[in-house]
Design an enzyme around this catalytic site. Sequence first.
Site, PDB file in Angstrom:
ATOM      1  N   HIS A 156     -60.280  43.300  -9.843  1.00 28.37           N
ATOM      2  CA  HIS A 156     -60.119  44.820  -9.099  1.00 28.37           C
ATOM      3  C   HIS A 156     -59.490  44.863  -7.928  1.00 28.37           C
ATOM      4  O   HIS A 156     -59.521  45.817  -7.332  1.00 28.37           O
ATOM      5  CB  HIS A 156     -61.533  45.524  -9.044  1.00 28.37           C
ATOM      6  CG  HIS A 156     -62.668  45.278 -10.046  1.00 28.37           C
ATOM      7  ND1 HIS A 156     -62.490  46.163 -11.323  1.00 28.37           N
ATOM      8  CD2 HIS A 156     -63.452  44.088 -10.375  1.00 28.37           C
ATOM      9  CE1 HIS A 156     -63.560  45.416 -12.376  1.00 28.37           C
ATOM     10  NE2 HIS A 156     -64.023  44.246 -11.425  1.00 28.37           N
ATOM     11  N   SER A 277     -32.252  48.297   4.620  1.00 25.23           N
ATOM     12  CA  SER A 277     -31.838  49.670   4.350  1.00 25.23           C
ATOM     13  C   SER A 277     -30.881  50.169   5.247  1.00 25.23           C
ATOM     14  O   SER A 277     -30.244  49.811   6.288  1.00 25.23           O
ATOM     15  CB  SER A 277     -33.296  50.321   4.581  1.00 25.23           C
ATOM     16  OG  SER A 277     -32.979  51.767   4.951  1.00 25.23           O
ATOM     17  N   LYS A 283     -35.837  47.492   8.302  1.00 26.36           N
ATOM     18  CA  LYS A 283     -36.184  46.785   6.883  1.00 26.36           C
ATOM     19  C   LYS A 283     -35.901  45.590   6.215  1.00 26.36           C
ATOM     20  O   LYS A 283     -34.893  45.426   6.522  1.00 26.36           O
ATOM     21  CB  LYS A 283     -35.941  48.215   5.909  1.00 26.36           C
ATOM     22  CG  LYS A 283     -36.618  49.463   6.039  1.00 26.36           C
ATOM     23  CD  LYS A 283     -38.261  49.479   5.642  1.00 26.36           C
ATOM     24  CE  LYS A 283     -38.388  49.155   3.982  1.00 26.36           C
ATOM     25  NZ  LYS A 283     -38.680  50.518   3.258  1.00 26.36           N
ATOM     26  N   GLU A 290     -38.891  42.786  -6.838  1.00 29.00           N
ATOM     27  CA  GLU A 290     -38.804  44.430  -7.599  1.00 29.00           C
ATOM     28  C   GLU A 290     -38.120  44.592  -8.797  1.00 29.00           C
ATOM     29  O   GLU A 290     -38.314  44.977  -9.814  1.00 29.00           O
ATOM     30  CB  GLU A 290     -38.543  45.531  -6.437  1.00 29.00           C
ATOM     31  CG  GLU A 290     -39.558  45.506  -5.392  1.00 29.00           C
ATOM     32  CD  GLU A 290     -38.786  46.740  -4.359  1.00 29.00           C
ATOM     33  OE1 GLU A 290     -39.468  47.648  -3.897  1.00 29.00           O
ATOM     34  OE2 GLU A 290     -37.995  46.156  -3.497  1.00 29.00           O
TER      35      GLU A 290
END
Length: 461
Positions: A156, A277, A283, A290
């Site tokens: 979980h 970024s 960043k 991804e």
Amino acid sequence: MNKLWGSRFEEPTDALIESLNNSLVFDSRLWRQDIAGSIAHATMLGATGILSADESAQLVGGLQLLREEIEAEILVLPPDAEDVHTAVEGLLKERLGAVAGKLHTARSRNDQIATDIRLYLREECDALEGELTAFQSMLLTLAEREMETILPGCTHLQHAQPVVLAHHLLAYFWMLDRDRERLADTRKRVNRLPLGAGALAGTGFPINRHQVAELLGFEGVLENSLDSVADRDFLIEFLAFASILAMHLSRLAEEIILWNTPEFGYILLDDAVTTGSSIMPQKKNPDVAELVRGKTGRVYGDLIALLTLMKGLPLTYNKDLQEDKEPVFDAVDTLHLVLPALQKTLATAQFRRERMLAAARGDYSTATDLADYLARRGLPFREAHEVVGRVVRYCIEQGITLEDLDAPTLATFHALLGVNTESALEVLTLNYSVSARKSFGGTAPEAVRVQWENAKARLGR
Ligand code: ARG
């Protein structure tokens, strides 16, 4: 470029329809397989006496030369051809003249394309098998290094029981190992010859399909000519394999993304596999992971596209089947991208062992070990669970961890905890907890070493 079927028609094909009908834009990538299939076919036509030895030799020689010249980019496939077969035959005709027209004896584009795509996929199965093995081998290397690294094991996404990192990484090893099994199994059914089915019903020429199969390295000959030109189950199987593999890689990618956040901080991704970024100078984004996660969607789409394509087709060949290729190419291309990219991402990541250990400390994840301790001393596990539940609640109320408990306090919770309390305290440590799980397939380093050896053997090492 001339069509292979023009004479029956009075009017030229409408330009719009030409472009709808055209498959060269994507099936041109099958030119090598198309030529290989034709060389085998022409050889067999000579061996069976369907063509003369000289005609057969001319065709084979011409095709071999074409192959070399296209490979060397001396020749290009004529871009106005309808499909790869028309393109290759057109080039052969330019070279050999009329005899080129004999190549299509006892053959149809329907059995030809089914052969081409099988030859293509067989090669890709082998290439992907190599990439999967390389990925698994990287996991083995990491696992060997991280045999003693403790981190929280989760259910979980909540801390459950501590595990070693090698165990976690090897979980993916076995998922990919089953993917490799699925791939090998798919390859067996890909590797059967449809050529010789003709358009659908076989042929009146005395062909030798077994010879063609042998020349092309097929393990068998498809038994039914209708089935040979009509079914694409082997492509669907491949896409099912691809989808399951993409799903596995996506889960791993998701963990990499999570672990690379400041909240987890378990890993630091290398500059080479992250991007910045345009607005936020601080960043460093885990784009590779991804994209691996994101591209899973298109692979599933490829599978669904083909399943849907096939579901309503009456036997045998229907032009719908021309749409079978792009989903397969897309899935193959996607896997060739994501497998090595994710491999590199993980291989170059820095594992922050101290962060993993810190996360596992004080998370009450050794509570089961204390319950097991009581159960081993005769208390029914359900009662032991209740006792330890009270211990945990007490600790939470006091704002302390299980490791902070002292012997007198622990002894107050149950008579069995009163005798030899030091050994009860010991089971609450992370090292004890992990080392205790020696059962086959468990997380104790001792058991993980056995698992690691078995994993290594799976790669034939
Ligand atoms: N381009 C077709 C395909 O990819 C093969 C040609 C079959 N065409 C035909 N008119 N029967 O399936």
